[in-house]
Write an enzyme that holds these catalytic residues in place. Structure first.
Site, PDB file in Angstrom:
ATOM      1  N   ARG A 135       0.841  -1.192   0.000  1.00  0.00           N
ATOM      2  CA  ARG A 135       0.000   0.000   0.000  1.00  0.00           C
ATOM      3  C   ARG A 135       0.878   1.244   0.000  1.00  0.00           C
ATOM      4  O   ARG A 135       1.034   1.873  -1.015  1.00  0.00           O
ATOM      5  CB  ARG A 135      -0.950  -0.004   1.200  1.00  0.00           C
ATOM      6  CG  ARG A 135      -1.998   1.104   1.157  1.00  0.00           C
ATOM      7  CD  ARG A 135      -3.060   0.893   2.224  1.00  0.00           C
ATOM      8  NE  ARG A 135      -4.096   1.895   2.170  1.00  0.00           N
ATOM      9  CZ  ARG A 135      -4.095   3.018   2.887  1.00  0.00           C
ATOM     10  NH1 ARG A 135      -3.116   3.264   3.746  1.00  0.00           N
ATOM     11  NH2 ARG A 135      -5.079   3.893   2.771  1.00  0.00           N
ATOM     12  N   SER A 137     -12.524  -4.138  -1.951  1.00  0.00           N
ATOM     13  CA  SER A 137     -13.004  -3.652  -0.653  1.00  0.00           C
ATOM     14  C   SER A 137     -14.521  -3.525  -0.673  1.00  0.00           C
ATOM     15  O   SER A 137     -15.111  -3.121  -1.685  1.00  0.00           O
ATOM     16  CB  SER A 137     -12.390  -2.281  -0.338  1.00  0.00           C
ATOM     17  OG  SER A 137     -11.004  -2.377  -0.163  1.00  0.00           O
ATOM     18  N   LYS A 181      -6.050   4.505   7.824  1.00  0.00           N
ATOM     19  CA  LYS A 181      -6.398   4.860   6.456  1.00  0.00           C
ATOM     20  C   LYS A 181      -7.637   5.723   6.479  1.00  0.00           C
ATOM     21  O   LYS A 181      -8.427   5.691   7.441  1.00  0.00           O
ATOM     22  CB  LYS A 181      -6.611   3.604   5.596  1.00  0.00           C
ATOM     23  CG  LYS A 181      -7.532   2.596   6.174  1.00  0.00           C
ATOM     24  CD  LYS A 181      -7.535   1.283   5.409  1.00  0.00           C
ATOM     25  CE  LYS A 181      -8.054   1.414   4.006  1.00  0.00           C
ATOM     26  NZ  LYS A 181      -8.301   0.095   3.371  1.00  0.00           N
TER      27      LYS A 181
END
Length: 211
Positions: free
Chosen positions: A40, A109, A138
């Site tokens: 990420r 997601s 996040k």
């Protein structure tokens, strides 16, 4: 490489790694028994992520652990990753499949049953469901931050693909996520910010394996 076997999943986050570089944290997590790694590192440039990804590809390949890339299909191709993980605002799963091939791992997601069933119909191999508990690792919209384990159960009951819970998860609450129907759990700071990422990974793995 089969998501149905993933119990512990590391999402990298250099900003939460106490000054350590991502490859060293991932190496420790691999030693601790992590099942999957997602690159990420959103704060890094594309070029930085490319160089980090090259090193992670070496580490994960040697360990026989799948590596997926967050959001970026092009980066996944560039480092020969095993697949990609897409958010609701990213390119569709069908595009990732077309670009990366039928053998690629495509994760999506989801925070609602509707998003989950849509992703499954589009060909997703697994779902990242959350944020289960409140998270600051996040940026998550308020309505998606803290969906709790009841939503995890509803999503797990609605789909036939693996559900990986994410968001505010650590060794103290991971068991409840798996009990709700998740195949496994994904974490950022529970491993990256730990004093000993290897031990933190092993502890997380022990918790979810006992459920």
């Amino acid at each position: 490489m089969d998501p149905t076997t993933w119990r512990t999943y590391l999402v990298t986050g250099a900003a939460h790694s106490a000054g350590r570089d991502t490859p060293s944290v991932v190496a420790d997590a691999l030693d601790g028994g992590i099942d999957a790694v997602q690159l990420r590192d959103k704060e890094a440039t594309a070029r930085q992520r490319y160089h980090t990804g090259q090193r992670l590809r070496e580490l994960t390949e040697a360990a026989g652990v799948p590596l997926v890339v967050n959001d970026r299909i092009d980066l996944a191709r560039a480092i020969d990753a095993d697949g990609v993980h897409l958010g609701q605002s990213d390119l569709p799963a069908e595009v990732a499949r077309d670009q990366l091939g039928q053998s690629a791992i495509v994760g999506v997601s989801a925070s609602t049953v509707a998003e989950a069933t849509t992703a499954e119909a589009a060909g997703a191999d697994y779902l990242g469901v959350g944020a289960v508990f409140g998270t600051t690792s996040k940026d998550v919209p308020d309505e998606e931050n803290g969906i709790d384990t009841e939503r995890v159960k509803a999503i797990a009951d609605a789909v036939d693909i693996p559900v990986i819970g994410i968001g505010g998860i650590d060794a103290t609450n991971a068991g409840s996520v798996v009990e709700a129907g998740a195949t496994g759990v994904a974490v950022i700071s529970a491993i990256t910010a730990a004093d000993d990422p290897q031990a933190a990974t092993a502890a997380l793995r022990e918790v979810v394996s006992d459920v």
